[in-house]
Design an enzyme around this catalytic site. Structure first.
Site, PDB file in Angstrom:
ATOM      1  N   ARG A  24       0.834  -1.187   0.000  1.00 10.80           N
ATOM      2  CA  ARG A  24       0.000   0.000   0.000  1.00 10.80           C
ATOM      3  C   ARG A  24       0.871   1.239   0.000  1.00 10.80           C
ATOM      4  O   ARG A  24       1.963   1.258   0.535  1.00 10.80           O
ATOM      5  CB  ARG A  24      -0.974  -0.002   1.166  1.00 10.80           C
ATOM      6  CG  ARG A  24      -0.330  -0.099   2.541  1.00 10.80           C
ATOM      7  CD  ARG A  24      -1.376  -0.269   3.623  1.00 10.80           C
ATOM      8  NE  ARG A  24      -2.282   0.877   3.640  1.00 10.80           N
ATOM      9  CZ  ARG A  24      -3.391   0.913   4.369  1.00 10.80           C
ATOM     10  NH1 ARG A  24      -3.726  -0.127   5.109  1.00 10.80           N
ATOM     11  NH2 ARG A  24      -4.154   1.981   4.372  1.00 10.80           N
ATOM     12  N   GLY A  25       0.372   2.270  -0.656  1.00  8.34           N
ATOM     13  CA  GLY A  25       1.106   3.525  -0.723  1.00  8.34           C
ATOM     14  C   GLY A  25       0.335   4.593   0.015  1.00  8.34           C
ATOM     15  O   GLY A  25      -0.530   4.282   0.829  1.00  8.34           O
ATOM     16  N   LYS A  26       0.661   5.838  -0.269  1.00  7.77           N
ATOM     17  CA  LYS A  26      -0.027   6.940   0.402  1.00  7.77           C
ATOM     18  C   LYS A  26      -1.529   6.874   0.132  1.00  7.77           C
ATOM     19  O   LYS A  26      -2.332   7.110   1.000  1.00  7.77           O
ATOM     20  CB  LYS A  26       0.530   8.281  -0.082  1.00  7.77           C
ATOM     21  CG  LYS A  26       1.840   8.654   0.609  1.00  7.77           C
ATOM     22  CD  LYS A  26       2.295  10.067   0.283  1.00  7.77           C
ATOM     23  CE  LYS A  26       2.637  10.260  -1.176  1.00  7.77           C
ATOM     24  NZ  LYS A  26       3.787   9.447  -1.609  1.00  7.77           N
ATOM     25  N   GLY A  28      -2.890   4.478  -2.601  1.00  5.07           N
ATOM     26  CA  GLY A  28      -3.311   3.245  -3.233  1.00  5.07           C
ATOM     27  C   GLY A  28      -3.141   2.019  -2.355  1.00  5.07           C
ATOM     28  O   GLY A  28      -2.259   1.953  -1.516  1.00  5.07           O
ATOM     29  N   VAL A  30      -2.661  -1.983  -3.382  1.00  2.58           N
ATOM     30  CA  VAL A  30      -2.393  -2.742  -4.601  1.00  2.58           C
ATOM     31  C   VAL A  30      -2.579  -4.229  -4.327  1.00  2.58           C
ATOM     32  O   VAL A  30      -2.086  -4.739  -3.319  1.00  2.58           O
ATOM     33  CB  VAL A  30      -0.959  -2.471  -5.122  1.00  2.58           C
ATOM     34  CG1 VAL A  30      -0.723  -3.188  -6.436  1.00  2.58           C
ATOM     35  CG2 VAL A  30      -0.712  -0.968  -5.276  1.00  2.58           C
ATOM     36  N   ASP A 139      11.278  11.477 -10.808  1.00  2.77           N
ATOM     37  CA  ASP A 139      11.184  10.849  -9.490  1.00  2.77           C
ATOM     38  C   ASP A 139      11.798   9.451  -9.503  1.00  2.77           C
ATOM     39  O   ASP A 139      11.270   8.521  -8.914  1.00  2.77           O
ATOM     40  CB  ASP A 139       9.697  10.802  -9.083  1.00  2.77           C
ATOM     41  CG  ASP A 139       9.514  10.693  -7.579  1.00  2.77           C
ATOM     42  OD1 ASP A 139      10.483  10.934  -6.831  1.00  2.77           O
ATOM     43  OD2 ASP A 139       8.397  10.364  -7.147  1.00  2.77           O
TER      44      ASP A 139
END
Ligand code: ATP
Ligand code: MG
Length: 282
Positions: A24-26, A28, A30, A139
Site C-alpha cells: 500500500r502507498g499513500k 493506493g 495494490v 522521481d
C-alpha cells in the site's frame, strides 16, 4: 493474451478475482488480481476518489494515467487500463513479481557492479524512450523501481512526471535525496533532471546510501546545491567516473543518456538480457 486487458474498454471489479495484497502507498492499495476471462495476471491499484479529491490530486492522477498508458517499453511498468465506480478508481497494472528495488537494496545493503550497471543500462534505455516521447520522470529512486521476473527494472509511479519543458512550482514531499539543484532552486529545468537522478541512484546502489544523505533537510539541500559528496574507496574508478559526470550542478554539463549507455563502465559490467520477443517487437 494481454490484448484483452489493454483493448477492452469497460472493465468492472467483477471481471477480476482478487488475490493477496502486494502493498500500500499513500493513497493506493495494490492487489494481485487475475482476469476471470483468460486468467491474465495483473496488479490492481485501488484508489479512493474521496482521498484523491481531498488532496486535490485529480489532475496529477489523470496525467499519470494518461502518460503511463501511452508508454510501452520493457523497462516501464505497463498501465493496461483503468476503470472506476462511485467510490474508487482502479488502475490495471503490469504485475512486477520481483517487488521493489528498494527492498532488494535493504536486503543486500549494496548491489554488485554487474547488477548496478545492468540497472543503469535498463533505466537509461527506458528514459531515452520517455524523453523521445517528451516525458520527464523526475522521481527516479529505488522506491519507484519495481522488478520483473528476471530481475529487470520496471519504472513505476509516473505521479510526478511531466511533459517537457516545465517550470512547475510544487511542494516537494518524500525524500529530498534525489532532487537536483535546479529543482531545489525552483529554476526552469528539463529532461536532464533524470540524468542527475541516475547519478544519485548509481551511487546509492553501489554504496548503500545516497550521496547527499544528511541528518536534516536543510543540510541535504545545502549539500546538493554545493554538489558536496565523496566516494568511499570501495566504489570502483569506472563508476566514480560515471557518477561524477552525472552529478554536475550545471544541467548542460551532465552526460546524455546516449553517453551513459556508451560509458565504458556500463559497457563492461552490464549484463542486460533482452527477451527474444522484444527484439522483434521493437
Ligand atoms: P504512492 O504512489 O501513492 O506514493 P507508493 O508508490 O508508495 O504510493 P503504490 O504505487 O501505491 O505505492 O504501491 C504500493 C506498494 O505495492 C509498492 O510499494 C509495491 O511494493 C507494491 N506494488 C505496487 N505496484 C505493484 C506492481 N505492479 N507489481 C507488484 N507490486 C506492486
Ligand atoms: Mg510511489
Amino acid at each position: 493474451m494481454e490484448s484483452t486487458t489493454s483493448t477492452r474498454k469497460h472493465f468492472t471489479i467483477n471481471d477480476f478475482e482478487i488475490g493477496r495484497p502486494l502493498g500500500r502507498g499513500k493513497f493506493g492499495r495494490v492487489y494481485l488480481a487475475r482476469l476471470k476471462e483468460n486468467h491474465f495476471i495483473v496488479a490492481l491499484k485501488v484508489l479512493f476518489k474521496s482521498e484523491i479529491v481531498k488532496e486535490g490530486l485529480e489532475h496529477q492522477l489523470r496525467r499519470e494515467v494518461e502518460i503511463q498508458t501511452h508508454l510501452q517499453h520493457l523497462n516501464i511498468l505497463r498501465l493496461y487500463n483503468y476503470f472506476h465506480d462511485d467510490i474508487r478508481v482502479y488502475l490495471i497494472l503490469e504485475y512486477a513479481p520481483g517487488g521493489e528495488l528498494y527492498k532488494e537494496l535493504q536486503r543486500k545493503q549494496k548491489l554488485t557492479e554487474q547488477h548496478t550497471a545492468t540497472i543503469i543500462e535498463e533505466l537509461s534505455d527506458a528514459l531515452t524512450y520517455c524523453h523521445e516521447n517528451k516525458v520527464i520522470h523526475r522521481d527516479i529512486k529505488p522506491e519507484n523501481l519495481l522488478l520483473g521476473l528476471r530481475g529487470e527494472v520496471k519504472i513505476a509511479d509516473f505521479g510526478w512526471s511531466v511533459h517537457t519543458p516545465s517550470l512547475r512550482r510544487k511542494t516537494m514531499c518524500g525524500t529530498l535525496d534525489y532532487l537536483p539543484p535546479e529543482m531545489i532552486a525552483r529554476r526552469m529545468y528539463n529532461e536532464t533532471v533524470d540524468l542527475w537522478c541516475i547519478g544519485v541512484l548509481c551511487y546509492e546502489l553501489l554504496v548503500g546510501k545516497p550521496p547527499f544523505e544528511s541528518n536534516t533537510h536543510s543540510e541535504t539541500y545545502r549539500r546538493i546545491c554545493k554538489v558536496n559528496f565523496k566516494f568511499p574507496s570501495s566504489v570502483p574508478a569506472g563508476a566514480q567516473d560515471l557518477i561524477s559526470k552525472l552529478l554536475r550542478y550545471n544541467p548542460s554539463e551532465r552526460l546524455s543518456l546516449a553517453q551513459v549507455l556508451e560509458h565504458p563502465w556500463v559497457r563492461e559490467h552490464s549484463q542486460r538480457i533482452l527477451p527474444p520477443c522484444s527484439l522483434m517487437a521493437s
